[in-house]
Motif scaffolding. Structure first.
Motif, short mmCIF file in Angstrom:
data_model
loop_
_atom_site.label_atom_id
_atom_site.label_comp_id
_atom_site.label_asym_id
_atom_site.label_seq_id
_atom_site.Cartn_x
_atom_site.Cartn_y
_atom_site.Cartn_z
N GLN A 116 18.68 6.74 -2.73
CA GLN A 116 19.35 7.93 -2.24
C GLN A 116 19.76 8.86 -3.39
OE1 GLN A 116 22.63 7.12 0.36
NE2 GLN A 116 22.92 9.25 0.94
N ASP A 117 19.41 10.13 -3.26
CA ASP A 117 19.76 11.20 -4.20
C ASP A 117 19.01 11.11 -5.53
OD1 ASP A 117 21.53 12.33 -2.38
OD2 ASP A 117 23.21 11.11 -3.10
N PHE A 118 18.06 10.16 -5.67
CA PHE A 118 17.28 10.15 -6.92
C PHE A 118 16.47 11.43 -7.03
CE2 PHE A 118 13.55 9.07 -9.54
CZ PHE A 118 14.20 8.67 -10.69
N TYR A 119 15.84 11.84 -5.93
CA TYR A 119 15.20 13.14 -5.85
C TYR A 119 16.03 14.04 -4.96
CZ TYR A 119 10.84 11.64 -8.10
OH TYR A 119 9.90 11.20 -9.01
N LYS A 120 16.26 15.25 -5.39
CA LYS A 120 16.98 16.22 -4.57
C LYS A 120 16.06 16.85 -3.53
CE LYS A 120 20.67 15.55 -6.99
NZ LYS A 120 21.75 14.69 -6.42
N SER A 121 14.75 16.75 -3.77
CA SER A 121 13.78 17.34 -2.87
C SER A 121 12.48 16.56 -2.92
CB SER A 121 13.50 18.79 -3.27
OG SER A 121 12.37 19.32 -2.60
N ASP A 122 11.72 16.64 -1.84
CA ASP A 122 10.32 16.24 -1.91
C ASP A 122 9.61 17.15 -2.92
OD1 ASP A 122 10.93 14.60 0.25
OD2 ASP A 122 9.89 15.86 1.72
N ILE A 123 8.42 16.72 -3.32
CA ILE A 123 7.54 17.57 -4.12
C ILE A 123 6.19 17.59 -3.43
CG2 ILE A 123 6.48 17.99 -6.37
CD1 ILE A 123 8.69 16.28 -7.62
N THR A 124 5.67 18.78 -3.20
CA THR A 124 4.37 18.88 -2.52
C THR A 124 3.43 19.78 -3.31
OG1 THR A 124 3.36 19.22 -0.34
CG2 THR A 124 4.93 20.90 -1.08
N ILE A 125 2.14 19.52 -3.18
CA ILE A 125 1.11 20.32 -3.83
C ILE A 125 0.57 21.33 -2.82
CG2 ILE A 125 -1.17 20.30 -4.90
CD1 ILE A 125 0.95 19.10 -6.68
N ILE A 126 0.46 22.58 -3.24
CA ILE A 126 -0.09 23.61 -2.38
C ILE A 126 -1.56 23.83 -2.74
CG2 ILE A 126 0.18 25.94 -1.46
CD1 ILE A 126 2.55 23.98 -0.96
N ASN A 127 -2.39 23.26 -1.93
CA ASN A 127 -3.84 23.39 -2.03
C ASN A 127 -4.33 23.52 -0.60
OD1 ASN A 127 -6.59 23.18 -2.48
ND2 ASN A 127 -6.56 21.00 -2.93
N TRP A 128 -4.20 24.72 -0.08
CA TRP A 128 -4.49 25.02 1.32
C TRP A 128 -5.59 26.07 1.40
CZ3 TRP A 128 1.16 26.68 2.95
CH2 TRP A 128 2.05 25.61 2.77
N ILE B 289 0.85 -1.19 0.00
CA ILE B 289 0.00 0.00 0.00
C ILE B 289 0.89 1.24 0.00
CG2 ILE B 289 -2.06 -1.06 0.95
CD1 ILE B 289 -1.24 0.01 3.70
N LEU B 290 1.85 1.25 -0.89
CA LEU B 290 2.78 2.36 -1.02
C LEU B 290 2.03 3.68 -1.20
CD1 LEU B 290 5.70 3.50 -1.58
CD2 LEU B 290 5.22 3.03 -4.01
N ASN B 291 2.46 4.68 -0.47
CA ASN B 291 2.00 6.05 -0.64
C ASN B 291 3.21 6.84 -1.13
OD1 ASN B 291 0.99 8.65 -0.49
ND2 ASN B 291 0.02 8.37 1.50
N PRO B 292 3.34 7.09 -2.43
CA PRO B 292 4.58 7.68 -2.97
C PRO B 292 5.00 8.98 -2.29
CG PRO B 292 3.22 6.86 -4.76
CD PRO B 292 2.39 6.77 -3.52
N GLY B 293 4.02 9.81 -1.92
CA GLY B 293 4.36 11.07 -1.29
C GLY B 293 4.26 11.08 0.22
N ASN B 294 3.68 10.03 0.78
CA ASN B 294 3.42 9.99 2.22
C ASN B 294 2.70 11.24 2.70
OD1 ASN B 294 4.43 7.41 2.83
ND2 ASN B 294 6.54 8.18 2.87
N SER C 126 4.01 18.38 4.38
CA SER C 126 3.69 16.98 4.09
C SER C 126 2.21 16.74 3.86
CB SER C 126 4.19 16.07 5.22
OG SER C 126 3.66 16.49 6.46
N TYR C 127 1.40 17.77 3.99
CA TYR C 127 -0.06 17.63 3.87
C TYR C 127 -0.46 16.99 2.53
CZ TYR C 127 -4.94 19.36 3.73
OH TYR C 127 -6.30 19.49 3.64
N ARG C 128 -0.05 17.59 1.43
CA ARG C 128 -0.38 17.07 0.10
C ARG C 128 0.90 16.74 -0.67
NH1 ARG C 128 -5.85 17.70 -1.08
NH2 ARG C 128 -6.97 19.18 0.24
N ARG C 129 1.87 16.21 0.02
CA ARG C 129 3.14 15.86 -0.62
C ARG C 129 2.94 14.66 -1.55
NH1 ARG C 129 7.50 14.76 3.73
NH2 ARG C 129 6.09 13.00 4.07
N ILE C 130 3.41 14.79 -2.80
CA ILE C 130 3.22 13.72 -3.79
C ILE C 130 4.50 12.92 -4.04
CG2 ILE C 130 1.26 14.80 -4.94
CD1 ILE C 130 3.20 15.90 -7.05
N ILE C 131 5.66 13.44 -3.66
CA ILE C 131 6.92 12.69 -3.70
C ILE C 131 7.62 12.89 -2.35
CG2 ILE C 131 9.26 12.61 -4.65
CD1 ILE C 131 7.30 11.22 -6.45
N ASP C 132 7.79 11.79 -1.64
CA ASP C 132 8.63 11.77 -0.45
C ASP C 132 9.95 11.14 -0.88
OD1 ASP C 132 9.95 11.34 1.93
OD2 ASP C 132 8.20 10.58 3.00
#
Length: 567
Positions: free
Chosen positions: A330-342, A128-133, A318-324
């Protein structure tokens, strides 16, 4: 036309609910099919390529019907993709509470990551992977992965010619006589060429219910009064122009030691703006303090893109984060990616339902200026856990949403025109508090109303974001059913809703507008047309004739749809 049960249709669609290898697909799907002379006529025209449009199409296609689906943008998927909203779902979604086809979609999203991404061993071993957690959803994923999966589900029918997909085509007009729509004309936004499309049935799966006024289909907008509906949370005076705020969502990443801060043109306005709504907002919109949706009391959240906040459950990063990035090598992503819908980027200064094309563009532009102002405030003013201010290393991620400006392709729309339906769902049917006051003798106050004509199920709180005048309205609902009567217009015979445009009120729209429910609505409408065609009856007759209705409900069960919640 061959009717297939759901297992047969899965074989054609290329998947099962269990694990299925998914081939690599383009992140931004290929050029749409172009209309030709033969394609001017079809069994069903679906206006709008959102989740309800896609699920309607899948239901029709797997049962042998031809479909033309138009979409105003260059992405299908609606709120899941073009609007960049991770799926809002109920707690049981991993196993039940949505059509089997929606659960297949969710599984295919995970399989896409398993197949194509360099996940850590722990992530690979997590079924039940959640890619962004992200904590808004159990499946926070990239919109472009959702897009790829939807194309994978539809691609066999594009290939065999059953589905003609017209991206970047906008509704222009219709030819309607009496109770029937004969044709709908669309404009190619790239060439300005007009195409008149003839169909037996028409489905309005647009985000704002745009086909309804073009066809003369009766509809309502905004709020109904308490006198009209008797709803506990309805206002004393209704207002057809008072619709929920929309949001121009955007994607962010964070790089320490960088400085991307750039003051937007309208920052001076938005940095001082206080929403003029009632009950009162607790201060400036650009703040980590805002109205708690349930209590309307001031509530403070943290924001920390490093993930080091001492209260991570309340960390808006981390609320609507789509990539954790911790889910990947390691180092595949330099940063998390999150959606801003607040709440801080809900646009409360204009109504886009019924707006002219220029007004629509102006409101969306202003909403993006609000988003850029929120970003600049986060870069320069947001309080940090160490007592400092601002995170200058925040920047727009322009890949995740497939746009040059980093904003979603279309505003996130929470409310649309709603058909005047044979049956309207009101708060007394599904609201927890109102249900307790409205039940008949012998009914269970802890269960939503049971509809004899149920064609699906759903569950989500009644979650209404601020309008231009009123603050949050947010309270518990009960596990509910989707009545067929809410999907049939009071007068028109061959046009049906498949988005947020069904027979609900402003209040009940708050729990019928979420991802799996929209999918359920679309699939039910598609299957209604399949059944009506097969039996040579009108869709209206399916509900009117109890024998037909019972048979139809048995049919949709074979298609993977539950019509009752199990205790």
């Amino acid at each position: 036309m061959k009717r297939r049960n759901f297992l047969e249709s899965l074989a054609i669609a290329g998947g099962t609910i269990a694990t299925t290898a998914i081939p690599r697909l383009p992140a931004i799907a290929a050029t749409p099919t172009h209309i030709n002379a033969a394609a001017h006529k079809t069994d069903v025209l679906i206006a709008g390529g959102g989740l309800g449009g896609c699920s309607s199409a899948l239901a029709l296609l797997r049962n042998g019907h031809s479909v033309i689906m138009t979409e105003e943008t260059d992405w299908i998927g609606g709120q899941m993709t073009q609007q960049a909203v991770p799926p809002d779902e109920h707690a049981s979604i991993e196993t039940h509470g949505a059509p089997a086809s929606y659960l297949v979609y969710r599984q295919k999203v995970r399989e896409y990551y398993f197949k194509n991404y360099p996940l850590t061993k722990a992530a690979k071993d997590n079924p039940i992977l959640n890619p962004g957690n992200g904590w808004v959803s159990r499946l926070c994923h990239e919109p472009k992965v959702g897009l790829a999966v939807l194309y994978e589900m539809l691609s066999p029918y594009i290939s065999n010619g059953q589905l003609n997909l017209l991206l970047e085509h906008k509704l222009v007009s219709s030819d309607t006589k009496g109770k029937f729509v004969n044709t709908v004309t669309v404009r190619d936004l790239r060439s300005s060429q007009l195409h008149k499309i003839e169909a037996a049935y028409f489905i309005d799966a647009t985000e704002l219910g745009d086909l309804l006024p073009l066809t003369g289909t009766e509809y309502v907008t905004g709020t109904e009064s308490k006198a009209e509906t008797g709803e506990l949370h309805a206002p004393e005076i209704g207002n057809p122009h008072d619709n929920q705020a929309f949001t121009a969502c955007f994607a962010l990443e964070y790089h320490n030691r960088e400085d991307y801060a750039q003051k937007p043109a309208d920052y001076n306005f938005w940095s001082k703006y206080i929403p003029q709504i009632q009950p009162a907002w607790p201060g400036k919109l650009l703040s980590l303090v805002y109205s708690d949706p349930r209590t309307l009391q001031p509530k403070t959240y943290a924001f920390d893109p490093t993930g080091a906040s001492t209260a991570p459950v309340y960390n808006l990063w981390s609320y609507r984060r789509i990539i954790d990035k911790r889910n990947f090598e390691q180092d595949f992503y330099k940063s998390d990616i999150t959606i801003i819908n607040w709440p801080q980027n809900d646009y409360m200064l204009g109504n886009i339902i019924g707006a002219s094309e220029n007004e629509f563009k102006e409101h969306v532009h202003s909403a993006k200026q609000l988003g850029l102002s929120l970003l600049y405030w986060l870069q320069t003013e947001a309080p940090r856990p160490d007592g400092g201010k601002g995170w200058p290393g925040l920047c727009l991620n322009k890949d995740a949403l497939g746009t040059v400006d980093g904003f979603a392709k279309y505003p996130y729309v929470r409310e649309a025109r709603r058909i005047r339906a044979l049956f309207t769902v009101v708060e007394q049917h599904v609201g927890q508090d109102n249900r307790a006051k409205a039940i008949k003798v012998g009914e269970n106050p802890n269960k939503a109303a049971s509809f004899y004509d149920s064609v699906g199920i759903g569950y989500y709180p009644i979650d209404l974001h601020p309008t231009q005048r009123v603050n949050f309205i947010d309270f518990p609902s009960l596990k509910f059913e989707i009545p067929l009567g809410a999907l049939i217009p009071v007068r028109m015979e061959n046009i049906f809703p498949a988005n947020k445009n069904i027979g609900t009120t402003h209040i009940t729209n708050g729990c019928y507008r979420l991802h799996p429910v929209e999918w359920s609505i679309g699939e039910a409408v598609g299957l209604l047309l399949v059944y009506a065609k097969e039996k040579s009856v009108s869709p209206r007759e399916v509900r009117q004739n109890r024998e037909l209705l019972t048979d139809f409900q048995a049919f949709i069960k074979t298609q993977g749809i539950d019509i009752r919640w199990k205790d």
